[in-house]
Design an enzyme around this catalytic site. Structure first.
Site, PDB file in Angstrom:
ATOM      1  CB  VAL A   1      -0.965   0.003   1.216  1.00  0.00           C
ATOM      2  CG1 VAL A   1      -1.735   1.316   1.312  1.00  0.00           C
ATOM      3  CG2 VAL A   1      -1.939  -1.168   1.126  1.00  0.00           C
TER       4      VAL A   1
ATOM      5  CB  CYS B   1      -9.496  -3.220   1.020  1.00  0.00           C
ATOM      6  SG  CYS B   1      -9.145  -4.785   1.847  1.00  0.00           S
TER       7      CYS B   1
ATOM      8  CD  GLN C   1     -11.761  -9.703   1.445  1.00  0.00           C
ATOM      9  OE1 GLN C   1     -12.744  -9.853   2.162  1.00  0.00           O
ATOM     10  NE2 GLN C   1     -10.659  -9.124   1.888  1.00  0.00           N
TER      11      GLN C   1
ATOM     12  CB  SER D   1      -2.730  -7.250  -3.650  1.00  0.00           C
ATOM     13  OG  SER D   1      -4.103  -6.977  -3.839  1.00  0.00           O
TER      14      SER D   1
ATOM     15  NE  ARG E   1      -6.394 -12.960   1.609  1.00  0.00           N
ATOM     16  CZ  ARG E   1      -6.448 -11.672   1.933  1.00  0.00           C
ATOM     17  NH1 ARG E   1      -6.726 -10.753   1.032  1.00  0.00           N
ATOM     18  NH2 ARG E   1      -6.221 -11.286   3.172  1.00  0.00           N
TER      19      ARG E   1
ATOM     20  CG  HIS F   1     -10.693  -7.155  -2.218  1.00  0.00           C
ATOM     21  ND1 HIS F   1      -9.564  -7.917  -2.452  1.00  0.00           N
ATOM     22  CD2 HIS F   1     -10.531  -6.613  -0.974  1.00  0.00           C
ATOM     23  CE1 HIS F   1      -8.759  -7.831  -1.403  1.00  0.00           C
ATOM     24  NE2 HIS F   1      -9.318  -7.041  -0.496  1.00  0.00           N
TER      25      HIS F   1
HETATM   26  P1  A2P Z   1       9.762  -2.686   6.002  1.00  0.00           P
HETATM   27  O1  A2P Z   1       9.832  -2.761   4.500  1.00  0.00           O
HETATM   28  O2  A2P Z   1      10.911  -1.946   6.584  1.00  0.00           O
HETATM   29  O3  A2P Z   1       9.498  -4.018   6.658  1.00  0.00           O
HETATM   30  P2  A2P Z   1       3.280  -4.916   3.531  1.00  0.00           P
HETATM   31  O4  A2P Z   1       2.051  -5.031   4.380  1.00  0.00           O
HETATM   32  O5  A2P Z   1       2.979  -4.654   2.097  1.00  0.00           O
HETATM   33  O6  A2P Z   1       4.194  -6.055   3.712  1.00  0.00           O
HETATM   34  O7  A2P Z   1       4.054  -3.587   4.068  1.00  0.00           O
HETATM   35  C1  A2P Z   1       4.281  -3.313   5.408  1.00  0.00           C
HETATM   36  C2  A2P Z   1       4.968  -1.953   5.558  1.00  0.00           C
HETATM   37  O8  A2P Z   1       5.004  -1.620   6.931  1.00  0.00           O
HETATM   38  C3  A2P Z   1       6.395  -1.957   5.073  1.00  0.00           C
HETATM   39  O9  A2P Z   1       6.710  -0.691   4.545  1.00  0.00           O
HETATM   40  C4  A2P Z   1       7.168  -2.216   6.361  1.00  0.00           C
HETATM   41  O10 A2P Z   1       8.498  -1.721   6.350  1.00  0.00           O
HETATM   42  C5  A2P Z   1       6.356  -1.367   7.308  1.00  0.00           C
HETATM   43  N1  A2P Z   1       6.584  -1.769   8.708  1.00  0.00           N
HETATM   44  C6  A2P Z   1       6.376  -2.981   9.264  1.00  0.00           C
HETATM   45  N2  A2P Z   1       6.708  -2.947  10.583  1.00  0.00           N
HETATM   46  C7  A2P Z   1       7.130  -1.693  10.858  1.00  0.00           C
HETATM   47  C8  A2P Z   1       7.601  -1.013  12.024  1.00  0.00           C
HETATM   48  N3  A2P Z   1       7.715  -1.632  13.188  1.00  0.00           N
HETATM   49  N4  A2P Z   1       7.956   0.295  11.910  1.00  0.00           N
HETATM   50  C9  A2P Z   1       7.840   0.936  10.739  1.00  0.00           C
HETATM   51  N5  A2P Z   1       7.393   0.358   9.592  1.00  0.00           N
HETATM   52  C10 A2P Z   1       7.046  -0.935   9.663  1.00  0.00           C
END
Ligand code: A2P
Length: 331
Positions: A15, A130, A157, A160, A230, A237
């Protein structure tokens, strides 16, 4: 329009990256721009409006600098800890996690549906789930006209919605690899299990759709039920929605109302095999509706098929639209 300092938290995620894309497309007036994520990706680079930005680690001090708006999509626990810190520093957080959605002090907003609710925020505005967002855009004009009595959601769903790891499970699963994110293979399969199971036998995703529908439409007692599934689709979705109304409903009028509704595109020509499809909604911001027909088993009911890009309108675009409302309210 006044320029704002804006941060994207979770900028490296599914996202988060789409936040950047949608912000570029919609041209929000931005002065200083920050990208934040966990220590894992601190130091990596992201391009925004032709300029390279270094990803900062999100810490307690990230909001010491002046930031007007922060778009968060970094999971519930990150929002639980850091959204209040940002808000205390005068920043308005638009949070994509489920952490704050049920908090009575936090507005839950779909800009086409309840834009007025941003006014009573106290530093955090929640972006709905979503699956809820795409349903709301379609149900609001129908509720206004016929008053909804009961809603039955059945969702299909995309992976992604489970982030990068969900996407990889389908990609690798199609090559025969075992799943890492989902409890069962998602390739060639349907999982009636999104988010955790609750004591009442529903999943949390299902309860989110129920709670959020009531809050956004301002109908705290509306009868709503949901089964969320899912499916092996990468993006967008699809939802079958059965709606029963208090008042008599005319199907041609429903089509007319929906064709005029903001953010909605009616695609409903069964004679030509035309109806909303996930592969066609992907990459778009509109919510597509078709298969509009009477529910012949009740007096005032309809069935509809609603499809939208869950990462765009279901998350990033909706959040950026909220940011636009905030920017307008600052002027
Ligand atoms: P990072 O890439 O450093 O892990 P998705 O749900 O698509 O996997 O994305 C999750 C997002 O949330 C990523 O950008 C991830 O960063 C970030 N994220 C996960 N845990 C933390 C945290 N503790 N602090 C800051 N960002 C986080």
């Amino acid at each position: 329009m006044r320029k704002v300092n804006l941060a994207v938290v979770g900028a490296t995620g599914m996202v988060g990256r789409t936040f950047l894309k949608v912000l570029e497309e919609r041209n929000l007036p931005i002065d200083n721009f920050y990208v934040m994520a966990s220590a894992r990706s601190a130091g990596s680079k992201l391009t925004f409006m032709g300029k390279e930005y270094t990803v900062e680690e999100l810490t307690e001090h990230s909001f010491d600098k002046p930031i007007d708006i922060a778009l968060f999509s970094a999971g519930g626990s990150t929002s639980a800890k850091f959204a209040p810190i940002a808000a205390e520093h005068g920043c308005i957080v638009v949070d994509n996690s489920a952490q704050w959605r049920q908090d009575p002090k936090v507005p839950l907003v779909v800009p086409e549906v309840n834009p007025e609710d941003i006014k009573w925020n106290s530093g955090i505005i929640a972006n709905p789930n979503c699956s809820t967002i795409q349903a709301m855009v379609v149900l609001k004009p129908l509720d206004d006209k016929y008053k909804i009595k009961r809603v039955v959601y059945s969702t299909y769903q995309a992976v992604s919605g489970a982030g990068v790891s969900g996407w990889k499970d389908l990609e690798n699963g199609l090559k025969g690899e075992a799943p890492k994110k989902f409890p069962h293979p998602i390739a060639n399969n349907c999982l009636p299990h999104i988010d955790v199971f609750m004591d009442n036998g529903y999943t949390k995703e299902e309860m989110k759709m129920i709670w959020e529908t009531r809050k956004i439409l301002h109908h705290p007692d509306m009868r709503v039920t949901a089964t969320t599934v899912r499916v092996p689709v990468f993006n967008s979705h699809s939802e079958s929605i059965n709606v029963e109304f208090e008042n008599p409903v005319d199907i041609n009028e429903v089509k007319e109302l929906l064709s005029k509704a903001p953010g909605v595109v009616v695609k409903d020509n069964p004679a030509n095999n035309e109806y909303p499809l996930a592969i066609e909604a992907a990459g778009k911001d509109e919510v597509f509706v078709g298969r509009i027909r009477r529910d012949e088993s009740v007096e005032n009911g309809i069935n509809i098929w609603v499809v939208a890009d869950n990462i765009r309108k279901g998350a990033a675009t909706n959040a950026v639209q909220i940011a636009e409302l905030i920017v307008n309210s600052l002027n």
